[in-house]
Design a protein around this motif. Structure first.
Motif, PDB file in Angstrom:
ATOM      1  N   GLU A  23       0.861  -1.208   0.000  1.00 14.01           N
ATOM      2  CA  GLU A  23       0.000   0.000   0.000  1.00 14.01           C
ATOM      3  C   GLU A  23       0.887   1.245   0.000  1.00 14.01           C
ATOM      4  N   ALA A  24       1.929   1.226   0.851  1.00 10.17           N
ATOM      5  CA  ALA A  24       2.829   2.388   0.949  1.00 10.17           C
ATOM      6  C   ALA A  24       3.578   2.611  -0.362  1.00 10.17           C
ATOM      7  N   ALA A  25       3.963   1.526  -1.038  1.00 11.63           N
ATOM      8  CA  ALA A  25       4.731   1.661  -2.293  1.00 11.63           C
ATOM      9  C   ALA A  25       3.887   2.326  -3.366  1.00 11.63           C
ATOM     10  N   LEU A  26       2.624   1.927  -3.474  1.00 14.68           N
ATOM     11  CA  LEU A  26       1.771   2.547  -4.504  1.00 14.68           C
ATOM     12  C   LEU A  26       1.506   4.001  -4.160  1.00 14.68           C
ATOM     13  N   ILE A  34       0.550  -1.911  -8.342  1.00 18.72           N
ATOM     14  CA  ILE A  34       0.139  -1.459  -9.684  1.00 18.72           C
ATOM     15  C   ILE A  34      -0.869  -2.444 -10.279  1.00 18.72           C
ATOM     16  N   ILE A  35      -0.589  -3.732 -10.077  1.00 16.41           N
ATOM     17  CA  ILE A  35      -1.501  -4.758 -10.611  1.00 16.41           C
ATOM     18  C   ILE A  35      -2.851  -4.691  -9.888  1.00 16.41           C
ATOM     19  N   LEU A  36      -2.770  -4.645  -8.565  1.00 17.08           N
ATOM     20  CA  LEU A  36      -4.001  -4.678  -7.762  1.00 17.08           C
ATOM     21  C   LEU A  36      -4.852  -3.438  -8.038  1.00 17.08           C
ATOM     22  N   SER A  37      -4.193  -2.310  -8.222  1.00 15.54           N
ATOM     23  CA  SER A  37      -4.934  -1.082  -8.528  1.00 15.54           C
ATOM     24  C   SER A  37      -5.609  -1.198  -9.895  1.00 15.54           C
TER      25      SER A  37
END
Ligand code: SDX
Length: 427
Positions: A269-272, A367-370
């Motif tokens: 979460e923090a990375a995105l 990125i994928i999950l978003s």
């Protein structure tokens, strides 16, 4: 093979046995150290200390190798599926066709949760973080399944394991539905484990939900990449909680709580959020400079790892999956370009090269999950969903380990020496 190591202290020389594993570093068995020397070892964060013996997962951080029961993660991600990997982690061998079908059938028959459990969600605000809901609801499972909490009964351990693995997708999907104000969907046992989760999450009662096979495969692969990872912080938490005899549901809730931390499972979460804050390639250098500044607490989220001093093999699979999903969904997400540019800049920067900081599993997963449609608050929930099978396998291994004891590490005391109480009028 065992040899020995000698420690010299004020009490003389102490010879300690050294044990070799299948692969990886030898271990110095220090169990007799305190009794023989009145001294402890000191190792905050366990950087040089093995907490247990395990046969489940092996990581070679220098080579960027990750094995589950001996099988490389790249091969499992390419050829297997999450249910088969779950069987492998739990039982130690890849299943036969019949064993696989029986396992999948058993898991699919435990996917529903008690109707009363749905009431727990109503107590949370709609904007509660889904990980807060997961901690509460998973811990509450202990109140519903008294018939499978006796840790010393292998049958009850197996039933609890199946229940936990089967119900965690349902609980996770319900946490998402509650946050968006949509009704819960019941599981559909005609779907795969991952397809069922996708439908419970994104389906609505008003119309049929068709699982996209490419997205289903990508999610299933993401679950495989997060299924177990040696004695990471959350798995160590599950083992420590379990060492007191705590029931399986309480142990998994403890693991979820630990995973939530931004230095661990919260990093996806923090990375995105970090990539979104950077926003465009020309701002990357500014953030890399912040990450290198000793006086700035900022770190590149999704970079670095306690064990991997080479590329996290999961990150490579994740990067490939990200490209596949973005293409399939025809998503042109500029932060994917920011991520790839950031990776190139960081990997050529002396600071990151010297400290052996590479992208880890969390760098691309967001990125994928978003792109698939998950809000960032659900990212760590998905990590917990997948890692539950690893937590269960590791906890069962601990219970079956004849050497296991209740975890109770000493500490290095540097506080006040004994002193007498001073009445308040004399302070
Ligand atoms: C996961 O354990 C697991 O297996 C975890 C996991 C799993 O599958 O369970 O792989 C999942 O948790 C992956 C990691 C996700 N976390 C992040 O991406 C957060 C950012 N990374 C860092 O916080 C850090 O790299 C850790 C926490 C992951 C590892 O920290 P360590 O091993 O304790 O190393 P460290 O903090 O001592 O760092 C070593 C040096 C330090 O500099 P010096 O004090 O030596 O000068 O590297 C620097 C750190 O400042 N450093 C970073 C950095 N990570 C470490 N500098 C900038 N950006 C970073 N990301």
């Amino acid at each position: 093979m065992s040899t020995s190591a000698t420690i010299t202290t004020s009490k003389g020389n102490l010879e300690l046995p050294v044990h070799s594993g299948t692969v990886g570093p030898d271990v110095i068995d220090i169990r007799k150290l305190y009794g023989a020397t009145d001294m402890f070892t000191y190792d905050p964060g366990f950087t040089s200390t093995a907490s247990c013996e395990s046969k489940i997962t092996y990581i070679d951080g220098d080579q960027g190798v990750l094995l589950h029961r001996g099988y490389p993660i790249e091969q499992l991600a390419e050829h297997s599926n999450f249910m088969e990997v779950a069987y492998l982690l739990l039982r130690g061998e890849l299943p036969s066709k019949d064993e696989y079908e029986k396992f999948v059938h058993t898991i699919s028959r435990h996917t529903m949760v008690h109707e009363q459990l749905a009431m727990f969600y109503r107590g949370f605000r709609r904007d509660a973080h889904p990980m807060a809901i997961m901690c509460g609801v998973v811990g509450a499972l202990s109140a519903f399944y008294h018939d499978s909490t006796d840790i010393n009964d292998p049958y009850q351990r197996m039933v609890a394991s199946h229940r936990m693995i089967a119900k965690i997708p349902t609980i996770a999907a319900m946490a998402y539905k509650y946050s968006v104000g949509q009704p819960f969907l019941y599981p559909d046992n005609s779907l795969s484990y991952t397809g069922n989760f996708m439908r419970m999450t994104f389906g609505v009662p008003a119309e049929p939900y068709v699982v996209d096979p490419i997205v289903e495969k990508a999610m299933d692969r993401i679950f495989i990449l997060h299924a177990d990872h040696e004695q990471n912080a959350s798995t160590s938490t599950v083992r420590l909680a379990g060492s007191s005899g705590a029931n399986p549901f309480a142990c998994i809730a403890a693991g979820i709580a630990c995973l939530w931390g931004p230095a661990h499972g919260g990093a996806n979460e923090a990375a995105l959020n970090m990539l979104r804050e950077i926003g465009r390639p020309e701002r990357i250098k500014e953030y890399v400079a912040k990450a290198k500044d000793k006086n700035d607490p900022f770190r590149l989220m999704g970079f670095g790892h306690r064990v991997y001093k080479n590329y996290d093999p999961r990150a490579k699979v994740m990067q490939k999956t990200a490209a596949e999903v973005l293409e399939r969904l025809n998503v042109k997400d500029p932060i994917f370009d920011v991520a790839r540019e950031l990776e190139q800049i960081a990997l050529s920067d002396d600071y990151f090269v010297e400290k052996k900081l590479y992208p880890n599993v969390d760098f691309y997963s967001g990125i994928i999950l978003s792109a698939i449609g998950f809000p960032t608050t659900m990212f760590t929930v998905l990590f917990a969903l997948a890692l539950t099978v690893g937590w269960i396998a590791q906890r069962n291994e601990m219970i079956e380990d004849p050497n296991q004891k209740i975890g109770r590490p000493p500490h290095h005391y540097t506080g006040a020496a004994q002193r007498d109480y001073v009445p308040v009028e004399k302070r």
